[in-house]
Scaffold this active site. Structure first.
Site, PDB file in Angstrom:
ATOM      1  N   GLU A 113      -9.862   1.686  -7.542  1.00  0.00           N
ATOM      2  CA  GLU A 113      -8.858   1.326  -8.057  1.00  0.00           C
ATOM      3  C   GLU A 113      -8.418  -0.155  -8.042  1.00  0.00           C
ATOM      4  OE1 GLU A 113      -5.786   0.269  -9.282  1.00  0.00           O
ATOM      5  OE2 GLU A 113      -4.391   1.504  -7.966  1.00  0.00           O
TER       6      GLU A 113
ATOM      7  N   TYR B   3       0.712  -1.239  -0.002  1.00  0.00           N
ATOM      8  CA  TYR B   3      -0.098   0.178   0.026  1.00  0.00           C
ATOM      9  C   TYR B   3       0.859   1.239   0.018  1.00  0.00           C
ATOM     10  CZ  TYR B   3      -4.281  -2.766   1.206  1.00  0.00           C
ATOM     11  OH  TYR B   3      -5.345  -3.559   1.113  1.00  0.00           O
TER      12      TYR B   3
ATOM     13  N   GLU C 195      -6.419  -8.073 -12.264  1.00  0.00           N
ATOM     14  CA  GLU C 195      -6.585  -7.946 -10.909  1.00  0.00           C
ATOM     15  C   GLU C 195      -8.170  -8.141 -10.680  1.00  0.00           C
ATOM     16  OE1 GLU C 195      -4.500  -5.160  -8.455  1.00  0.00           O
ATOM     17  OE2 GLU C 195      -2.613  -5.810  -9.378  1.00  0.00           O
TER      18      GLU C 195
ATOM     19  N   ASP D  58     -16.279  -8.095   1.619  1.00  0.00           N
ATOM     20  CA  ASP D  58     -16.067  -8.179   0.073  1.00  0.00           C
ATOM     21  C   ASP D  58     -17.182  -7.190  -0.599  1.00  0.00           C
ATOM     22  OD1 ASP D  58     -16.172  -9.154  -2.563  1.00  0.00           O
ATOM     23  OD2 ASP D  58     -14.647 -10.580  -1.826  1.00  0.00           O
ATOM     24  N   MET D  59     -16.841  -6.433  -1.831  1.00  0.00           N
ATOM     25  CA  MET D  59     -17.741  -5.452  -2.114  1.00  0.00           C
ATOM     26  C   MET D  59     -18.753  -6.284  -3.173  1.00  0.00           C
ATOM     27  SD  MET D  59     -15.439  -4.070  -5.349  1.00  0.00           S
ATOM     28  CE  MET D  59     -13.914  -4.077  -4.442  1.00  0.00           C
TER      29      MET D  59
ATOM     30  N   GLU E 145     -13.969  -2.244   2.369  1.00  0.00           N
ATOM     31  CA  GLU E 145     -12.676  -2.918   2.461  1.00  0.00           C
ATOM     32  C   GLU E 145     -12.675  -4.195   2.792  1.00  0.00           C
ATOM     33  OE1 GLU E 145      -9.410  -2.143   1.057  1.00  0.00           O
ATOM     34  OE2 GLU E 145      -9.224  -4.033   1.576  1.00  0.00           O
TER      35      GLU E 145
ATOM     36  N   PHE F 263       2.183   1.980  -3.211  1.00  0.00           N
ATOM     37  CA  PHE F 263       1.274   2.564  -4.117  1.00  0.00           C
ATOM     38  C   PHE F 263       0.921   4.054  -3.980  1.00  0.00           C
ATOM     39  CE2 PHE F 263      -1.140  -1.623  -4.807  1.00  0.00           C
ATOM     40  CZ  PHE F 263      -0.208  -1.973  -5.741  1.00  0.00           C
TER      41      PHE F 263
ATOM     42  N   LYS G 106      -1.210   9.662  -9.647  1.00  0.00           N
ATOM     43  CA  LYS G 106      -2.673   8.671  -9.811  1.00  0.00           C
ATOM     44  C   LYS G 106      -3.624   9.317  -8.618  1.00  0.00           C
ATOM     45  CE  LYS G 106      -2.997   4.548  -7.532  1.00  0.00           C
ATOM     46  NZ  LYS G 106      -2.701   3.028  -7.214  1.00  0.00           N
ATOM     47  N   TYR G 107      -2.930   9.730  -7.576  1.00  0.00           N
ATOM     48  CA  TYR G 107      -4.193  10.146  -6.556  1.00  0.00           C
ATOM     49  C   TYR G 107      -4.678  11.798  -7.011  1.00  0.00           C
ATOM     50  CZ  TYR G 107      -3.065   6.161  -4.312  1.00  0.00           C
ATOM     51  OH  TYR G 107      -3.006   4.713  -3.927  1.00  0.00           O
TER      52      TYR G 107
END
Lengths: 650, 650
Positions: free
Chosen positions: A440, A305, A449, A423-424, A395, A308, A314-315
């Protein structure tokens, strides 16, 4: 390329004493290694067996290993006699060459030299290949063999090459490539020593060479120019060549040969200081094979993390996309959004009651929130746009949830931010529905992924007019030449076992920071996924995200095809996108390296020849995986059939 | 080809009951297996998912498995619906095809059928290949998949094939071959079902097909002719096709469909009765990979000697050669031979004393005598020629020596025959020297059982004017297509371990009784060895019997190159020779099968394309081995580098 060292080729064995001092002291102003002939023969190569027996080496053992126990063996490149020609049409010369070559190689191994250098002189060298291969297999001491070839013949060799050879195959690149194929796996002990002339060949020829595992460049002192102060410098194009270098030839400069070494070290130091963030963040990872992450199956570590989150491009892009989306939804009459509202602190999430529910805020779901960077970006976008938001932070990683919970209780405790562990794909339908999904979940190849499966799985919680950031993503793929990556994957073959996840290393996609490579054609679009899905009903989790495409490429020049490099473009919102496509890579973004699909057997291709790739994205109830095959210029097996080498857990 | 069985394709499921009785009773007058469609669809292949779900199979479980527990599953070929086209340009048809194919394959596996049949309709079938490969890998029950293709299109397909396809690649052989490559190792579960028309294609097309693993020929009742008695018969060329057969189509004969089955069985019975000795002695060994013998390193078994000694052609040729040699040496003034001498019995061997030694007999050394067949041949030749001989019987195998000693004490006790135990390379110099060496140390590739090293090692015991039988031998080699052998070697890959001698099965030469194969060009001479050696001094045992040759072949037609087949010619004496060269094979000799040098990766070749082979015979102090590589039409690795896969112990 290897670590940057400058060496010096010496012609007189009397120089060895100086060379010894130079190398052993290893100061900044010294050469790091020296090269010299192993043997010095008379001009008559047609030797009898007795004469071959009697020849003594030019480099003695006591010149390499001092009485004091010091040794320059590890910093010494032994050059094989230049008359040796193991594939000479004349049988007597061939036989004598073979015997002398073995004698020289064995002597080099006896001296414990780490590098021996031999020159190629023609395309087809089967007998030399056999001898070098046998030597490598049977010799106990690991000796690297540098294969010396000119970078080009007669300026890009329009009609170069030996008589009788196909002019299409007469370039030194073809010589080197054929030798590598003949040597099979043992070619891993070969290095490439490129001999540079004063004029460099065309850009495409250089690019092809730089996709080979170049160990060293050989520069004559002749090709240096003199600057205004009388010091030797290289021309512009020569300056950009980044590799170990060996200098040879005469020196007329008053300060001696070290001027070349000092100049080259200065060049490298300068180049090092001008590296891009992408180069800096990927240092040490160049051309290393990494197993792709499986964030859905495995829980990511805090370090991952952390890496990333260092990618500020990216952000910033995400924040901008959320900002634009909020502004757009304010303008959009179909939106349920109302203006002129502050950001009142809310301690409990509003739950749906009896199906009746109203809100004056935009509801954002951060799907796969990690340690929460998108929460911050969403809050920022909300403030900038003046659009109030309620944020649900989804998350499934229990470790990341601990961090999120802490931030919720500290940073975000006065904000309308709510944690939804899980889990979404299995979110409670009791939650209110989202205006905006922010996720993302992208891999190096976009969908690898399992972003499509995750977002489709969560779509029942998106309002009918809700949107997803990203709104779509497309993978791209291009034919790849990279001997280094082919060799890396091939040498994994022997260490595969039940303990490693990789069972068939030449049928497994890898994440690779590509450096020593070239693309043989421009990337082409492979698979596109759009969110939310409108096209077909989603039945269950796997939906129908399987894909099949056939792509036709045209080889830009003669090359070896070792696999395919995968990239992606993601549209976050409107014109805001993220891209790893080499033609329009997002500036300084370093979160993704390309995904490489190797080929089990490397495929020679000709300039202008078609390369036909079939690529599948296969989906079962438990896994997603890719399969790939060629039907031109040759047909290959279907790689990773049934996901037998590698699959991604749902 | 497989065991010879005749099957019947039925079109009506009502016939299944009869078929059941036919197959289960398995009488001589019955068909051995039946084939029928698995599903019967309406004419509209563009099915929705719901319609696909609803389709019921044409063959029910209770039709295959009876209440009594009998089953015809093992004798039933399930045909996949003919409309299915997994590589259709139309995406909807492709998707529907894919779903239906999986449904049909799974149903066949559920019924425990052993064979499913699917037709090819074009060159490039990557999606079909992927589905079949995945099915084979993941399906627990072993289902063989017969790939059905016409033997030819439009009589040798001068302009056949689909629009847009390269006409060079439009033959059904190309379709089949590309599918096999795409399927990789799983192609081992594919069989070939060849559909024959009334007119057969050219000889070369048939030959190429017969080098493929043909599982079955599909014959329509239409192509049978009627003989004078009104019974169906096949034309001459059709009669010679030797494979499992499935008959389909209508029957107008009054005695019903069994007439076809009876006729075909009669054909096979006749063919079986006309087999050559070579065919009879190699029965069951066809296309099986055998590790070459190493008689120098290993002691042969009595069984092996027994098989050798059944080859009467070989021993007759040797007796004739010894007879001719004895006559020749009588005529030859340089000979120490004297005429007019009987065959006095001698019980002790005359030993050399003080260097002075005379004899009136021809001294024959039988080198590697085995169980003694050449002793008998020499005595016979001596009697026929009237030339007296003294025979030294040299053998190193202690078990064979026991047999020899017994024969010496019984059969040969009154003859001048003497036993010399030991390795011929280390014979005592106290022995008198030989006029004639007689040996049979030849392998399938001539020198591959180390005859050169053995005879050179013994040469110090041959008189200056002495001769060797054989006087020379030459190996021959030719490019080979044989998918079966490639698959056999490839499937050995997984079972290699430290316990087996073969470590890299695709880099190891094999002895193979070739049946399912074709040569892509005529054999060319590789290495010749002549005895006694005159050309160079022999220093030590290994001498200089290493060799290197480059041979260029031209492919007679489009093919897959799977390796090379090795043969030899040996000149025993004068015009008497032994040969396994396919153009002049010694009649009915069956002691040697060809030696096959495989290629790790099969290589597609085009009609007229050059195949350039580099072949080495390498000699170290302890081993001899071959290495081989291609540099055209593509370059391959050097196979068996440093003898790493296979070498022959000295």
């Amino acid at each position: 390329m290897h670590s940057s060292l400058v060496g010096l080729r010496i012609s007189q064995t009397e120089d060895l004493k100086t060379a010894y001092t130079d190398v052993v002291s290893m100061g900044y102003c010294r050469y790091a290694f020296v090269g010299s002939d192993l043997f010095q023969h008379s001009d008559t190569p047609k030797l009898t067996d007795e004469k071959i027996e009697a020849i003594l080496p030019a480099i003695r053992s006591d010149q390499i290993h001092s009485d004091a126990g010091d040794s320059i063996a590890g910093n010494f490149v032994g050059y094989v006699s230049s008359w040796i020609d193991c594939d000479a049409p004349d049988a007597a010369l061939r036989t004598a060459s073979e015997k002398c070559l073995l004698k020289e190689l064995n002597w080099a191994a006896h001296l414990a030299l780490r590098v021996v250098c031999i020159s190629l002189r023609r395309l087809t060298n089967p007998n030399l290949a056999r001898i070098l291969t046998s030597f490598t297999i049977t010799e106990y001491a690991p000796v690297r063999i540098w294969i010396s070839v000119p970078m080009s013949l007669l300026e890009d060799f329009p009609d170069g090459g030996e008589e009788g050879e196909d002019p299409r195959e007469s370039s030194p690149w073809h010589w080197w490539t054929q030798l590598v194929i003949l040597a099979g796996d043992t070619s891993e002990s070969f290095g490439l020593l490129l001999e540079l002339g004063a004029d460099l060949p065309s850009e495409s020829v250089i690019r092809r060479w730089l996709s080979e595992p170049v160990s060293c460049l050989s520069l004559s002192t002749d090709i240096f120019l003199l600057n205004s102060k009388g010091y030797p410098v290289l021309s512009g194009p020569h300056q950009s060549l980044n590799s170990q270098i060996i200098v040879h030839g005469e020196c007329k400069h008053e300060r001696g040969l070290t001027v070349f070494q000092q100049y080259i070290n200065w060049l490298w130091k300068t180049a090092n200081e001008n590296k891009t963030p992408y180069e800096k963040h990927s240092r040490g990872l160049e051309d290393q094979l990494q197993e792709p992450l499986q964030p859905l199956q495995d829980n990511l570590s805090s370090t991952t993390y952390g890496v990333f989150e260092m990618d500020s491009y990216k952000y910033t892009a995400y924040e901008e996309a959320i900002y634009m989306a909020l502004l757009d939804r304010r303008k959009n009459p179909g939106s349920v959004f109302f203006t002129s509202e502050d950001f009142p602190p809310l301690t409990d999430a509003p739950m749906r009651t009896n199906g009746a529910y109203t809100t004056d805020k935009q509801v954002i779901f951060i799907l796969g929130a990690g340690r929460g960077p998108f929460v911050a970006a969403s809050l920022q976008a909300s403030e900038r746009s003046g659009c109030p938001v309620r944020i649900y932070v989804v998350e499934k990683n229990p470790n990341a949830l601990l961090t999120l919970r802490h931030r919720l209780e500290t940073e975000w405790k006065d904000r309308d931010v709510h944690l939804v562990p899980g889990d979404m794909r299995w979110l409670s339908t009791d939650l209110e529905k989202a205006d905006i999904f922010v996720s993302e979940l992208l891999g190096s190849f976009g969908d690898n992924e399992l972003s499509p499966e995750c977002l489709d799985g969560a779509q029942h919680l998106l309002k009918d007019n809700g949107i997803s950031i990203p709104s779509s993503y497309t993978s791209y793929i291009a034919p790849l030449q990279s001997l280094r990556i082919h060799q890396e994957a091939a040498c994994h073959r022997d260490i595969c076992s039940a303990n490693t996840r990789v069972q068939k290393p030449l049928e497994t996609p890898y994440v690779v920071r590509l450096q020593n490579f070239q693309l043989l054609d421009d990337p082409k679009a492979a698979f596109t996924f759009t969110h939310p899905r409108k096209d077909s009903p989603i039945s269950g989790l796997t939906g129908d995200n399987s894909r099949f495409t056939t792509l036709t490429f045209t080889a830009s020049q003669d090359a070896m095809l070792h696999g395919f490099a995968g990239y992606f473009d993601a549209v976050l919102f409107g014109k805001i996108d993220l891209s790893t496509h080499p033609h329009h890579h997002s500036p300084n973004m370093f979160s993704w390296f390309p995904l490489v699909f190797p080929l089990e057997t490397s495929v020679p291709v000709r300039t202008g020849e078609q390369i036909v790739l079939h690529l599948w994205r296969c989906v079962s109830t438990r896994h997603v995986w890719y399969e790939w095959a060629l039907t031109a210029p040759v047909t290959t097996k279907v790689h990773n059939a049934a996901g037998s080498a590698y699959k991604i857990g749902l």
